[in-house]
Write an enzyme that holds these catalytic residues in place. Sequence first.
Site, mmCIF file in Angstrom:
data_model
loop_
_atom_site.group_PDB
_atom_site.id
_atom_site.type_symbol
_atom_site.label_atom_id
_atom_site.label_comp_id
_atom_site.label_asym_id
_atom_site.label_seq_id
_atom_site.Cartn_x
_atom_site.Cartn_y
_atom_site.Cartn_z
ATOM 1 N N LYS A 154 -13.812 2.412 -3.613
ATOM 2 C CA LYS A 154 -14.282 1.618 -4.755
ATOM 3 C C LYS A 154 -15.755 1.214 -4.687
ATOM 4 O O LYS A 154 -16.121 0.102 -5.062
ATOM 5 C CB LYS A 154 -13.418 0.355 -4.897
ATOM 6 C CG LYS A 154 -11.963 0.645 -5.180
ATOM 7 C CD LYS A 154 -11.145 -0.609 -5.318
ATOM 8 C CE LYS A 154 -10.937 -1.305 -4.002
ATOM 9 N NZ LYS A 154 -9.906 -2.357 -4.053
ATOM 10 N N ASP A 196 -4.172 -5.746 -1.042
ATOM 11 C CA ASP A 196 -3.851 -6.466 -2.292
ATOM 12 C C ASP A 196 -2.482 -6.098 -2.855
ATOM 13 O O ASP A 196 -1.806 -6.922 -3.475
ATOM 14 C CB ASP A 196 -4.956 -6.289 -3.356
ATOM 15 C CG ASP A 196 -5.342 -4.847 -3.616
ATOM 16 O OD1 ASP A 196 -4.849 -3.945 -2.918
ATOM 17 O OD2 ASP A 196 -6.155 -4.608 -4.539
HETATM 18 C C1 BG6 Z 1 -6.316 -9.466 -8.216
HETATM 19 C C2 BG6 Z 1 -6.083 -9.581 -6.762
HETATM 20 O O1 BG6 Z 1 -5.488 -10.281 -8.912
HETATM 21 O O2 BG6 Z 1 -6.180 -8.126 -8.575
HETATM 22 C C3 BG6 Z 1 -7.088 -8.742 -6.004
HETATM 23 O O3 BG6 Z 1 -6.028 -10.902 -6.322
HETATM 24 C C4 BG6 Z 1 -6.982 -7.338 -6.453
HETATM 25 O O4 BG6 Z 1 -6.918 -8.821 -4.656
HETATM 26 C C5 BG6 Z 1 -7.151 -7.344 -7.916
HETATM 27 O O5 BG6 Z 1 -7.859 -6.488 -5.771
HETATM 28 C C6 BG6 Z 1 -7.227 -5.990 -8.529
HETATM 29 O O6 BG6 Z 1 -7.873 -6.193 -9.698
HETATM 30 P P1 BG6 Z 1 -9.364 -5.795 -10.064
HETATM 31 O O7 BG6 Z 1 -9.164 -5.358 -11.471
HETATM 32 O O8 BG6 Z 1 -10.202 -7.010 -9.966
HETATM 33 O O9 BG6 Z 1 -9.749 -4.685 -9.150
HETATM 34 C C1 GLC Z 2 -8.310 1.247 -3.412
HETATM 35 C C2 GLC Z 2 -8.082 0.773 -1.974
HETATM 36 C C3 GLC Z 2 -6.713 0.168 -1.799
HETATM 37 C C4 GLC Z 2 -6.490 -0.907 -2.850
HETATM 38 C C5 GLC Z 2 -6.717 -0.352 -4.239
HETATM 39 C C6 GLC Z 2 -6.531 -1.387 -5.330
HETATM 40 O O1 GLC Z 2 -7.469 2.305 -3.653
HETATM 41 O O2 GLC Z 2 -8.260 1.870 -1.097
HETATM 42 O O3 GLC Z 2 -6.553 -0.354 -0.512
HETATM 43 O O4 GLC Z 2 -5.195 -1.402 -2.726
HETATM 44 O O5 GLC Z 2 -8.020 0.181 -4.326
HETATM 45 O O6 GLC Z 2 -7.407 -2.450 -5.198
#
Ligand code: BG6
Ligand code: GLC
Length: 463
Positions: A154, A196
């Site tokens: 990411k 997550d």
């Molecule tokens: C959130 C989580 O609600 O969702 C995060 O607390 C997670 O940890 C996230 O990575 C994913 O959402 P985004 O859209 O912010 O990547």
């Molecule tokens: C990417 C990360 C993974 C995470 C996902 C969603 O794929 O490698 O660990 O869970 O993004 O945030």
Amino acid sequence: MKADEIIKSFEISDDKLTQLIAMMGHELEKGLDKATNDEAEIKMLPSYVTSTPDGTEEGDYLALDLGGTNFRVLLVKISSGNDVKIEMDNQLYPISNELMTGTGTQLFDHLVKCLWDFLVQRDMMCQLLPIGFTFSFPTKHLGIKKTILVSWTKGYTASGVVGEDIGALLNDAINRRFKIRCLNFDLKIMSTVVNDTVGTMVSCAYDHHDTCMGLIVGTGTNMCYMELQKNIGTIDDGDPNDGSEMCINTEWGAFGDNSGALDSVKTFYDEIVDSESPNKGQHVYEKMISGMYMGEIVRRIIVDLHKDKELFESIDPNSVLLSCGLSTAFVSQVLHPGFDTTQIQQYLTGFGVKANENDCNLLKRICEVVSSRAAHLCAVGVVAVAKRIAQNRGTKAPTVGVDGSVYRRHPTFKKILLSKTKQLAPDLDISFELSTDGSGRGAALVAAVESRLQHLQTKSPVE
Ligand code: BG6
Ligand code: GLC
């Protein structure tokens, strides 16, 4: 017309999706098997989380949540007994691109600076509570307290972190900041690091006990689920008659990286978006689904069709449409159910675009096919994992805890995902529950479950 060809290239037949489910199922097995794990693209990382909350957890915890759109610090108060409830106080902190791509020390020092500021505002410095750390990247757990980063995803590339213990990097940074500010500071508390998906699953399981899968569709995409320990070849062999489970962080974003499983459905635009990403050739499936890439795929198509004079009378040379990294919020806005042609035209003016009615219809169609394909491919993964669970547990009605900006905010993604999942798995009754407060709450719960289990272990038999 080139536009028709492009649109067609994003459509995947149900037969093909069914084939992909079987291929994904095969890759999940490869990742679990010790003999094939090294070469497997889906790494199926054991999380060492073996138990979901049972309602007896209690205490105050801190949670850190890194890897989504923002970094969050949370204070989570869990009460059990007659008044089972979780109270949360949290604050968002942006993470700049410089921090994502600088050094690991800068990144972790920044996280701890945010933690410090959070504690100062609440007058809670110098007595650190146990920390649940949602770290949303692929990590290898060597037991619950040692968590090694396998690779960044990411857009993160911070140096000196891959191959290192995330908990230790956090503790070092805490020591650096707290030692000089707090008298006699002695860091005893080790943090519990969870993905997550795992945080989301655990958080949902607290409210919906059938939750055994955790899905994220946000900046990235990933899934975790409860697997029988005896099937996980990469941990010490379990007793074949033992039904104990462990949560597996699949890291399914890497589906198609080596197997070529997605080659027949990849488009020219997927190739370009991949080749210009910092992790070229990796997380191919994620790049066809998640929010970090969806806007950019649409942008590439727009630019191409405009060059061929099939879309938009004019685009201002300074328009952000002509530079990399269009946000998926653009796609969500164009597909907003309340938006008519005039509103789309007005919205596009902000991007330096002059568009007629046909342009708006074509743009909508492009956003629709790119979004539907993402939802269809995501359904493939959900069904492949649900089939494993049905096979292992006999559960035909699993609940998936879900989070992520695409699932929450994209106007059509969720609906299409749900209906395609149903259609591709008519024999299963898969339900989706949106996580209430993000995965930080789940990370705190994992830390709480651990405290409960440790407490049980240290209790004397007569207690
Ligand atoms: C959130 C989580 O609600 O969702 C995060 O607390 C997670 O940890 C996230 O990575 C994913 O959402 P985004 O859209 O912010 O990547
Ligand atoms: C990417 C990360 C993974 C995470 C996902 C969603 O794929 O490698 O660990 O869970 O993004 O945030």
